[in-house]
Write an enzyme that holds these catalytic residues in place. Sequence first.
Site, mmCIF file in Angstrom:
data_model
loop_
_atom_site.group_PDB
_atom_site.id
_atom_site.type_symbol
_atom_site.label_atom_id
_atom_site.label_comp_id
_atom_site.label_asym_id
_atom_site.label_seq_id
_atom_site.Cartn_x
_atom_site.Cartn_y
_atom_site.Cartn_z
ATOM 1 C CG HIS A 170 59.686 6.493 41.651
ATOM 2 N ND1 HIS A 170 58.638 5.790 41.089
ATOM 3 C CD2 HIS A 170 60.417 6.955 40.613
ATOM 4 C CE1 HIS A 170 58.742 5.830 39.764
ATOM 5 N NE2 HIS A 170 59.827 6.518 39.459
ATOM 6 C CB SER A 189 62.258 13.591 38.835
ATOM 7 O OG SER A 189 61.974 12.239 38.553
ATOM 8 C CE LYS A 220 58.667 17.525 27.681
ATOM 9 N NZ LYS A 220 59.413 18.449 28.553
ATOM 10 C CG ASP A 221 60.099 9.159 29.294
ATOM 11 O OD1 ASP A 221 60.728 10.227 29.201
ATOM 12 O OD2 ASP A 221 59.942 8.548 30.357
ATOM 13 C CD GLU A 245 83.347 -3.874 21.081
ATOM 14 O OE1 GLU A 245 82.164 -4.051 20.781
ATOM 15 O OE2 GLU A 245 84.246 -3.709 20.222
#
Length: 389
Positions: free
Chosen positions: A205, A209, A231-232, A275
């Site tokens: 921030h 972005s 969108k998120d 894993e």
Amino acid sequence: MLNKNVWYKKPMLSIVYEHLVQYGTPINVSYAWGFGSLAGIILIIQIVTGLFLAMHYTAHVDLAFASVENIMRNVNYGWLFRYIHANGASMFFIILYIHMFRGIYYTSYIIPRAGVWVTGVVIFLLVMATAFMGYILPWGQMSFWGATVITNLFSAIPFVGESIVLWLWGGFSVDNPTLMRFFIFHFITPFIIAAVSLSHLFFLHKNGSGSNIGVSDNVFFMSFYPYFYVKDLFGFFIFVLFFSYFVFFNPNYLGHPDNYIPANPLVTPAHIVPEWYFLPFYAILRSIPDKLLGVIAMFASILILFLLPVFYSNKIRNAQYRPLFQFFVWLFVAVFFNLIWIGGNPVEYPYVIIGQVLTFLYFVFFLVILPLLPVIELKLLTYENEVNL
């Protein structure tokens, strides 16, 4: 809805307003920019489910496996919390790998966003450590032997290696003190990850972005809410559907069946594998015949990510305008997936040779391709301009 003046009268609300509501977002960001918020959501899910599991887990070698089975069978909705937490680790890595790939594709690691990238790599390292320690806690066959193999790697470090191994074990073998230490570290590190995530958001921030144009920061910005949170939110709902499939219909697909066998120090599994999200780095480790060099290569394959802001100098960040860079990035993705495949195979011909070739290509991408490609592209562009003139 509260007006702006009411937001600013409350210190905590003002922080929310500035960083989640008023935060300026480039108008052309794609859905690929939503994986950062998804990673934050899955971190919260892991912390919450982990707290519930810790209430019923017993960190003792004689009781750990039975306590996990008790959670699955007798605790109300224990099976749900266990499956969400176990598969949540895989979901976390899927999100992180996609998020990091987006950063590489759009070269989001260059100045002024180097701080965002570096803190992101720190988060990645902490998540790997947390996931490894969490994999030990069920105290199945793969848990015990995975802890034995991985902790023994530190013995390759000259002078201090043996001391590090003994400290990790808390004794002279993987036993109860080891399990207790890993449980405590596994419980604490998610909160450290959350703290580093806040610094990650601070750097993001602070400089804003990037966008998928990738050529200039001179783009139009709009507030995150109410224009971009949808969108998120859409990405979150898609993620929930994907996550729910594994939790409710195929909960053990991403795990190893040997981990449903209680740990037995006297019986070595036929094929010890970690894993799936550790397999690329495990393949790099095994591709080097020398133990010390293999350990160095494995750690270097992760730590090299810190150097990306130093290696890269091109001002054009979007691969869309750079077909040559695009080719090498997708080639790197193919190398990464093949390293996952190699890591899950036994150490024998031809997997060893293939692993060595893939390891070589992995480091070539970071050490040769990324630093030299901007120079090559500039020369090709200059040559094309001269030809056109």
